[in-house]
Scaffold this motif. Structure first.
Motif, PDB file in Angstrom:
ATOM      1  N   PHE A  21       0.617  -0.988   0.130  1.00 19.61           N
ATOM      2  CA  PHE A  21      -0.076   0.085   0.009  1.00 19.61           C
ATOM      3  C   PHE A  21       1.087   1.239  -0.058  1.00 19.61           C
ATOM      4  O   PHE A  21       1.678   1.365   1.047  1.00 19.61           O
ATOM      5  N   TYR A  22       0.777   1.969  -1.027  1.00 18.78           N
ATOM      6  CA  TYR A  22       1.778   3.085  -1.313  1.00 18.78           C
ATOM      7  C   TYR A  22       0.921   4.381  -1.620  1.00 18.78           C
ATOM      8  O   TYR A  22      -0.222   4.293  -2.111  1.00 18.78           O
ATOM      9  N   GLU A  31      11.696   5.097  -1.512  1.00 18.85           N
ATOM     10  CA  GLU A  31      12.628   4.576  -0.770  1.00 18.85           C
ATOM     11  C   GLU A  31      12.544   2.764  -1.016  1.00 18.85           C
ATOM     12  O   GLU A  31      13.732   2.051  -1.175  1.00 18.85           O
ATOM     13  N   LEU A  32      11.351   2.339  -0.506  1.00 15.91           N
ATOM     14  CA  LEU A  32      11.093   0.962  -0.752  1.00 15.91           C
ATOM     15  C   LEU A  32      11.320   0.370  -2.084  1.00 15.91           C
ATOM     16  O   LEU A  32      11.961  -0.531  -2.192  1.00 15.91           O
ATOM     17  N   PHE A  37      12.697  -3.044  -2.869  1.00 12.09           N
ATOM     18  CA  PHE A  37      11.967  -3.985  -4.004  1.00 12.09           C
ATOM     19  C   PHE A  37      12.663  -4.253  -5.243  1.00 12.09           C
ATOM     20  O   PHE A  37      12.532  -5.219  -5.950  1.00 12.09           O
ATOM     21  N   SER A  38      13.825  -3.263  -5.398  1.00 10.49           N
ATOM     22  CA  SER A  38      14.610  -3.507  -6.496  1.00 10.49           C
ATOM     23  C   SER A  38      16.002  -4.172  -6.440  1.00 10.49           C
ATOM     24  O   SER A  38      16.562  -4.565  -7.184  1.00 10.49           O
ATOM     25  N   ASP A  39      16.034  -4.661  -5.033  1.00 11.92           N
ATOM     26  CA  ASP A  39      17.237  -5.538  -4.795  1.00 11.92           C
ATOM     27  C   ASP A  39      17.052  -6.817  -5.451  1.00 11.92           C
ATOM     28  O   ASP A  39      16.103  -7.500  -5.329  1.00 11.92           O
ATOM     29  N   VAL A  96      11.746  -0.847   5.480  1.00 14.06           N
ATOM     30  CA  VAL A  96      12.615  -1.825   5.990  1.00 14.06           C
ATOM     31  C   VAL A  96      13.693  -1.759   4.736  1.00 14.06           C
ATOM     32  O   VAL A  96      13.489  -1.740   3.267  1.00 14.06           O
ATOM     33  N   ASP A  97      14.946  -2.515   4.917  1.00 12.22           N
ATOM     34  CA  ASP A  97      15.900  -2.615   3.894  1.00 12.22           C
ATOM     35  C   ASP A  97      15.739  -3.927   3.424  1.00 12.22           C
ATOM     36  O   ASP A  97      15.141  -4.624   3.816  1.00 12.22           O
ATOM     37  N   ALA A  98      16.515  -3.797   2.148  1.00  9.69           N
ATOM     38  CA  ALA A  98      16.296  -5.362   1.506  1.00  9.69           C
ATOM     39  C   ALA A  98      16.732  -6.479   2.452  1.00  9.69           C
ATOM     40  O   ALA A  98      16.199  -7.674   2.276  1.00  9.69           O
TER      41      ALA A  98
END
Length: 109
Positions: A21-22, A31-32, A37-39, A96-98
């Protein structure tokens, strides 16, 4: 595009889901997208899931309001990770980070 019907058919098909949900005005959402998400390892692990992005930018629309209530969304971003039995296993609010996200995905059977 997310719809309640698609969500329901994913449940019926025992699909694991990531529901993001964005909103366009939401900085942590961007940033996500850019960092988590792109990691590549996240992208790879995500292939086991049906991914939905839910645009909550139009905060006052009926549809947004309905989704907000149905999924109990308080703020953006909110990411739900749902297992193959339709249970919400993780609910993330904020960035949250990758590495952390990957760990959560790997827990889902």
């Amino acid at each position: 595009e997310f719809s309640y019907e698609k969500y329901q058919s994913s449940i019926n098909a025992n699909e694991r889901m990531i529901i993001d949900f964005y909103a366009d005005w939401c900085i942590p959402c961007k940033e996500l997208d850019a960092l988590t998400f792109s990691d590549l390892s996240v992208v790879e692990e995500s292939k086991r899931f049906t991914a939905y992005k839910v645009d909550m930018t139009q905060t006052l629309s009926d549809e947004t309001e309905e989704l907000r209530n149905k999924f109990n969304i308080i703020g953006m971003p909110t990411v739900l990770i749902i297992d193959s039995e339709g249970n919400e296993i993780h609910r993330l609010t904020g960035f949250v980070d990758a590495e952390e996200f990957l760990k959560l995905l790997k827990e889902i059977k």
